[in-house]
Enzyme design. Structure first.
Site, PDB file in Angstrom:
ATOM      1  N   ARG A   1       0.866  -1.196   0.000  1.00 51.37           N
ATOM      2  CA  ARG A   1       0.000   0.000   0.000  1.00 51.37           C
ATOM      3  C   ARG A   1       0.891   1.232   0.000  1.00 51.37           C
ATOM      4  O   ARG A   1       1.795   1.351   0.827  1.00 51.37           O
ATOM      5  CB  ARG A   1      -0.906   0.035   1.232  1.00 51.37           C
ATOM      6  CG  ARG A   1      -1.525   1.423   1.442  1.00 51.37           C
ATOM      7  CD  ARG A   1      -2.559   1.515   2.514  1.00 51.37           C
ATOM      8  NE  ARG A   1      -3.796   0.893   2.102  1.00 51.37           N
ATOM      9  CZ  ARG A   1      -4.978   1.119   2.680  1.00 51.37           C
ATOM     10  NH1 ARG A   1      -5.072   1.960   3.690  1.00 51.37           N
ATOM     11  NH2 ARG A   1      -6.059   0.512   2.245  1.00 51.37           N
TER      12      ARG A   1
ATOM     13  N   HIS B   1      -7.683   0.840  -6.165  1.00 57.89           N
ATOM     14  CA  HIS B   1      -7.844   0.076  -4.915  1.00 57.89           C
ATOM     15  C   HIS B   1      -8.493  -1.277  -5.272  1.00 57.89           C
ATOM     16  O   HIS B   1      -9.645  -1.549  -4.930  1.00 57.89           O
ATOM     17  CB  HIS B   1      -8.715   0.875  -3.937  1.00 57.89           C
ATOM     18  CG  HIS B   1      -8.620   0.416  -2.515  1.00 57.89           C
ATOM     19  ND1 HIS B   1      -7.824  -0.636  -2.117  1.00 57.89           N
ATOM     20  CD2 HIS B   1      -9.228   0.872  -1.383  1.00 57.89           C
ATOM     21  CE1 HIS B   1      -7.934  -0.795  -0.809  1.00 57.89           C
ATOM     22  NE2 HIS B   1      -8.790   0.093  -0.340  1.00 57.89           N
TER      23      HIS B   1
ATOM     24  N   GLN C   1     -10.215  -3.829  -2.748  1.00 52.34           N
ATOM     25  CA  GLN C   1     -11.497  -3.310  -2.263  1.00 52.34           C
ATOM     26  C   GLN C   1     -12.634  -3.684  -3.210  1.00 52.34           C
ATOM     27  O   GLN C   1     -13.772  -3.916  -2.788  1.00 52.34           O
ATOM     28  CB  GLN C   1     -11.388  -1.779  -2.134  1.00 52.34           C
ATOM     29  CG  GLN C   1     -12.661  -1.075  -1.684  1.00 52.34           C
ATOM     30  CD  GLN C   1     -12.865  -1.097  -0.185  1.00 52.34           C
ATOM     31  OE1 GLN C   1     -11.961  -0.815   0.587  1.00 52.34           O
ATOM     32  NE2 GLN C   1     -14.074  -1.431   0.244  1.00 52.34           N
TER      33      GLN C   1
ATOM     34  N   ASP D   1     -17.041   8.189  -0.479  1.00 50.25           N
ATOM     35  CA  ASP D   1     -15.694   8.017   0.086  1.00 50.25           C
ATOM     36  C   ASP D   1     -15.291   9.373   0.679  1.00 50.25           C
ATOM     37  O   ASP D   1     -15.972  10.387   0.440  1.00 50.25           O
ATOM     38  CB  ASP D   1     -14.722   7.579  -1.040  1.00 50.25           C
ATOM     39  CG  ASP D   1     -13.312   7.291  -0.553  1.00 50.25           C
ATOM     40  OD1 ASP D   1     -13.106   7.142   0.671  1.00 50.25           O
ATOM     41  OD2 ASP D   1     -12.396   7.231  -1.416  1.00 50.25           O
TER      42      ASP D   1
ATOM     43  N   CYS E   1     -16.305   2.659   1.574  1.00 54.67           N
ATOM     44  CA  CYS E   1     -15.136   1.797   1.771  1.00 54.67           C
ATOM     45  C   CYS E   1     -14.557   1.952   3.174  1.00 54.67           C
ATOM     46  O   CYS E   1     -13.865   1.058   3.651  1.00 54.67           O
ATOM     47  CB  CYS E   1     -14.079   2.100   0.713  1.00 54.67           C
ATOM     48  SG  CYS E   1     -13.629   3.841   0.626  1.00 54.67           S
TER      49      CYS E   1
ATOM     50  N   ARG F   1     -13.825  -7.506   3.155  1.00 51.06           N
ATOM     51  CA  ARG F   1     -12.427  -7.289   2.777  1.00 51.06           C
ATOM     52  C   ARG F   1     -11.606  -8.538   3.092  1.00 51.06           C
ATOM     53  O   ARG F   1     -10.713  -8.920   2.346  1.00 51.06           O
ATOM     54  CB  ARG F   1     -11.827  -6.083   3.536  1.00 51.06           C
ATOM     55  CG  ARG F   1     -12.457  -4.727   3.244  1.00 51.06           C
ATOM     56  CD  ARG F   1     -12.321  -4.289   1.805  1.00 51.06           C
ATOM     57  NE  ARG F   1     -10.960  -4.366   1.288  1.00 51.06           N
ATOM     58  CZ  ARG F   1      -9.974  -3.531   1.599  1.00 51.06           C
ATOM     59  NH1 ARG F   1     -10.187  -2.507   2.401  1.00 51.06           N
ATOM     60  NH2 ARG F   1      -8.765  -3.673   1.081  1.00 51.06           N
TER      61      ARG F   1
END
Ligand code: CP
Ligand code: NVA
Length: 346
Positions: free
Chosen positions: A113, A140, A143, A236, A278, A323
């Site tokens: 990441r 992402h 996700q 988001d 998310c 996730r």
């Protein structure tokens, strides 16, 4: 007797961006994630990565992605090792290439990441083992598997669903949703002020997939037009990790906050409408940033109201749990020895 080696579809591959996999393969990972979720719920062991070592590199902070990779690795029988920004030499004293060669010689797979997409691409180029993008400024992808698992388990289908993303239309989440939804036949609407509309490059990519899947992507600044007939209202944070332009975003995005009125504007029956995020989310002032924004701009909520966040529409915590199951699917398929000779075409 010699046994012909049959190539397994996912084995040894990296997930750096959604486009690294075909739409059918992305769909397969969504379904495999749901399968692994059922296995876990029924206490059926699935140690597909027994004895493997997994490196978890985080140049940005994380709750869900780190926790999901860690618990998924352990459930799969692997050993996860967290290597934070200040723990290793990467960037400051050692190049991406050298780091990748070293880690690839000790670990069986690497999660990364960070900021630039080039970094995770570079790790994959030189590591010799699968590399998974745990979020960059551009994409992402892990996700996405969790998000479309959540949509599928809620509605029982993906094709024809309309998912409306409201907020910063140029960030990693908007990019990933637009492209992945278009792969899977989900109509993605990006509802954002014009200055935050997706780049032409991302639009071209999404439109290319949509032409094949039948999805109808839309980008608009008009809230009423964009949210009409939504099945999912998704948002988001207004300011992503690595950015600091709060003043500009507060001004641009306050009209785009997800409210109960916005949910009503969809015109969708209650049992066909959900809210997703998310996470992390600014829905109250229980965070340092939340308090600071209240002091500076008088806002007590940002991208979503506390009312929506705690309403019957809200599915963000199921999404967060997914996730773990979805990351498990990605890890097992690419770093395990699973026999997946082909995936069904969608
Ligand atoms: N959604 C997500 O990636 O959360 P974290 O930043 O907590 O990992
Ligand atoms: N756009 C957000 C997503 C967090 C999961 C960020 O990059 O900070």
């Amino acid at each position: 007797m010699t046994v012909a080696k049959i190539n397994s579809v996912f084995q040894g591959r990296s997930l750096l961006a959604e486009k690294d996999f075909t739409p059918s393969e992305i769909q397969y990972l969504v379904d495999f994630g749901l399968h692994l979720k059922a296995m876990k719920q029924n206490h059926i062991p699935h140690k597909y990565l027994e004895g493997k070592n997994i490196a978890l590199l985080f140049a940005k902070t994380s709750t869900r992605t780190r926790a999901a990779f860690t618990t998924a690795a352990i459930d799969l029988g692997a050993h996860p090792e967290y290597l934070g920004a200040n723990d290793i030499q990467l960037g400051k004293k050692e190049s991406v290439e050298d780091t990748a060669i070293v880690l690839g010689s000790m670990f069986d797979a690497i999660e990364y990441r960070g900021f630039a997409q080039e970094t995770v691409d570079g790790l994959a180029k030189h590591a010799g083992v699968p590399v998974w993008n745990g979020l960059t400024d551009l994409w992402h992808p892990t996700q996405m598997i969790a998000d479309f698992m959540t949509v599928k388990e809620t509605f029982g289908r993906l094709k024809g669903i309309t998912l409306v993303y409201v907020g910063d239309g140029r960030n990693n989440m908007a990019n990933s949703l637009l492209v992945t939804g278009s792969m899977l036949g989900v109509n993605i609407h990006i509802v954002a002020p014009e200055s935050l509309h997706p780049s032409q490059e991302i639009m071209d990519l999404a439109n290319g997939y949509a032409a094949k899947s039948g999805a109808k992507p839309m980008v608009t600044a008009d809230i009423a037009e964009g949210v009409k007939n939504a099945n999912v209202i998704y948002t988001d944070v207004w300011v992503s990790m690595g950015e600091s332009n709060w003043e500009e975003r507060v001004e641009l995005l306050t009209p785009y906050r997800v409210t109960m009125d916005m949910l009503k504007m969809t015109g969708t029956p209650d049992d066909e409408l959900i809210f997703m995020h998310c996470l992390p989310a600014f829905h109250d002032t229980e965070t340092e940033y939340g308090k600071e924004i209240k002091e500076k701009y008088g806002l007590t909520e940002m991208e979503v109201t506390d009312e929506v966040f705690r309403s019957k529409y809200a599915h963000q915590f199921e999404e967060a749990e997914n996730r773990m199951h979805s990351i498990k699917a990605i890890m097992a398929a690419t770093a395990g020895n699973l026999f997946i000779p082909a995936v069904p075409e969608i």
